[in-house]
Write a protein that holds these residues in place. Structure first.
Motif, mmCIF file in Angstrom:
data_model
loop_
_atom_site.group_PDB
_atom_site.id
_atom_site.type_symbol
_atom_site.label_atom_id
_atom_site.label_comp_id
_atom_site.label_asym_id
_atom_site.label_seq_id
_atom_site.Cartn_x
_atom_site.Cartn_y
_atom_site.Cartn_z
ATOM 1 N N ILE A 306 -1.537 9.491 -16.852
ATOM 2 C CA ILE A 306 -0.256 10.166 -16.629
ATOM 3 C C ILE A 306 -0.461 11.647 -16.341
ATOM 4 N N GLN A 307 -1.373 12.290 -17.108
ATOM 5 C CA GLN A 307 -1.602 13.727 -16.959
ATOM 6 C C GLN A 307 -2.091 14.070 -15.548
ATOM 7 N N LYS A 308 -3.034 13.282 -15.051
ATOM 8 C CA LYS A 308 -3.601 13.550 -13.734
ATOM 9 C C LYS A 308 -2.856 12.814 -12.613
ATOM 10 N N LYS A 309 -1.794 12.087 -13.003
ATOM 11 C CA LYS A 309 -0.965 11.329 -12.062
ATOM 12 C C LYS A 309 -1.810 10.371 -11.220
ATOM 13 N N LYS A 310 -2.707 9.660 -11.911
ATOM 14 C CA LYS A 310 -3.547 8.681 -11.229
ATOM 15 C C LYS A 310 -2.895 7.307 -11.276
ATOM 16 N N VAL A 311 -2.790 6.688 -10.104
ATOM 17 C CA VAL A 311 -2.167 5.364 -10.011
ATOM 18 C C VAL A 311 -3.057 4.436 -9.194
ATOM 19 N N LYS A 312 -3.244 3.232 -9.697
ATOM 20 C CA LYS A 312 -3.912 2.188 -8.933
ATOM 21 C C LYS A 312 -2.895 1.097 -8.652
ATOM 22 N N GLU A 313 -3.105 0.368 -7.583
ATOM 23 C CA GLU A 313 -2.130 -0.637 -7.192
ATOM 24 C C GLU A 313 -2.737 -2.034 -7.192
ATOM 25 N N ILE A 314 -1.893 -2.996 -7.620
ATOM 26 C CA ILE A 314 -2.269 -4.393 -7.425
ATOM 27 C C ILE A 314 -2.180 -4.655 -5.915
ATOM 28 N N PRO A 315 -3.205 -5.201 -5.291
ATOM 29 C CA PRO A 315 -3.193 -5.395 -3.828
ATOM 30 C C PRO A 315 -1.958 -6.154 -3.351
ATOM 31 N N PHE A 316 -1.449 -5.739 -2.198
ATOM 32 C CA PHE A 316 -0.206 -6.285 -1.657
ATOM 33 C C PHE A 316 -0.260 -7.805 -1.517
#
Length: 332
Positions: A306-316
């Motif tokens: 959250i602090q570094k605003k890092k997001v990973k995504e489940i592949p489409f």
């Protein structure tokens, strides 16, 4: 004396009853996510859920599919680990990967099932962006106005990396008029992506384009205040499309299904039509099996920091498949 009055007041407060929510089989609802869903619908009816001593009788069933859904969630995590998540991201996955499932009876409009893994009200999602539904809505607009409209068979099918002009994102007067039939008014006409609609409203539009008949989904059968009715549901329907228009829409939805989900064709059981829409971080899959409409929502962004605003995504592609897995697990 003041102390005595204090204890009397405390006793009165402690004796005050809370609202009671019931499933369709009269079992009391304990799940906070389901209660929030019902209370949102009470807001649309302009009924104050903070008013105490109400008995709210819903159309929802009390069947739990939790074991089935948990097993699918485990499969999604396992697949995600082989893509872009790491073992240390497991907790982030459990904290952020969320789904909602709504099942509506096509014939009656009753919302018979609701499931949500959004236990935290702060992060809950209640609506979806209609930006990627614009072609679907325009298809309805064209054919509601003129059943003889000629529309390419592949109209709903979106090709990869398609460039969209800014003009094609605006809502014109005819589209606004069409959407007003669903009580969608005061839309921001400068762009589809500026507008959100509730999940139930999305299911309603999909059902209408599938059947040609508008029938508003509902969750609440009746509400009693001290055994006196303050609300009783009166459902109705009205024809929106001619038979010719309805037949054209079915063909377009069939083409969309075959070309957008061709790779998953063998996994789609008893599905007559479907549509997928959403944004980068969330997706809605709405399916129709002729008897019921299923809306399956996935928030596919996994916040790892959250602090570094890092997001990973489940592949489409995997999100598309997960929607089918959920559908098959809860099919009525």
């Amino acid at each position: 004396m003041k102390i005595l009055w204090f204890f009397i007041l405390l006793l009165i407060i402690s004796c005050q009853k809370e609202n009671v929510y019931y499933y369709s089989d009269n079992h009391p609802i304990k799940d906070s996510t389901v209660i929030r869903f019902v209370e949102r619908e009470m807001q649309t009816l302009k009924i104050d859920s903070k008013e105490k001593n109400l008995k709210i009788f819903t159309t929802l069933d009390s069947i739990s599919y939790k074991n089935n859904l948990d097993s699918i969630r485990a499969k999604i995590l396992e697949k995600a680990l082989s893509y872009n998540l790491k073992q240390e991201d497991k907790k982030a996955f459990n904290d952020w990967f969320r789904e909602k499932i709504i099942v509506v009876d096509n014939k009656t409009g009753k919302t018979i099932h609701f499931y949500s893994s959004f236990k935290n009200a702060k992060f809950d999602r209640y609506d979806a962006n209609i930006g990627s539904l614009r072609k679907f809505i325009r298809l309805g607009t064209f054919l509601a106005e003129n059943s003889a409209s000629e529309i390419p068979q592949n109209y709903l099918f979106n090709y990869g990396y398609q460039t969209v002009s800014s003009n094609s994102l605006t809502i014109n007067e005819k589209e606004a008029k069409f959407l007003s039939q669903f009580n969608l008014k005061n839309l921001k006409k400068e762009g589809y992506f500026y507008n959100n609609i509730s999940f139930l409203k999305a299911a309603e539009i999909f059902q209408t384009l599938n059947s040609g008949t508008l029938r508003e989904p509902f969750v609440i059968n009746k509400i009693l205040d001290k055994n006196k009715p303050v609300y009783i549901q009166h459902s109705g329907s009205r024809k929106i499309f001619s038979e010719e228009s309805a037949e054209k829409i079915k063909k377009h939805l069939q083409y969309y299904k075959e070309h957008s989900f061709g790779i998953f064709k063998n996994e789609l059981k008893d599905t007559q039509s479907l549509i997928l829409f959403g944004t980068n971080l969330d997706q809605c899959l709405i399916l129709d099996d002729g008897k019921f409409t299923y809306l399956i929502y996935n928030f596919r962004g996994i916040v790892t920091d959250i602090q570094k605003k890092k997001v990973k995504e489940i592949p489409f592609q995997w999100v598309k498949k997960s929607g089918i897995l959920y559908y098959n697990a809860i099919r009525k």
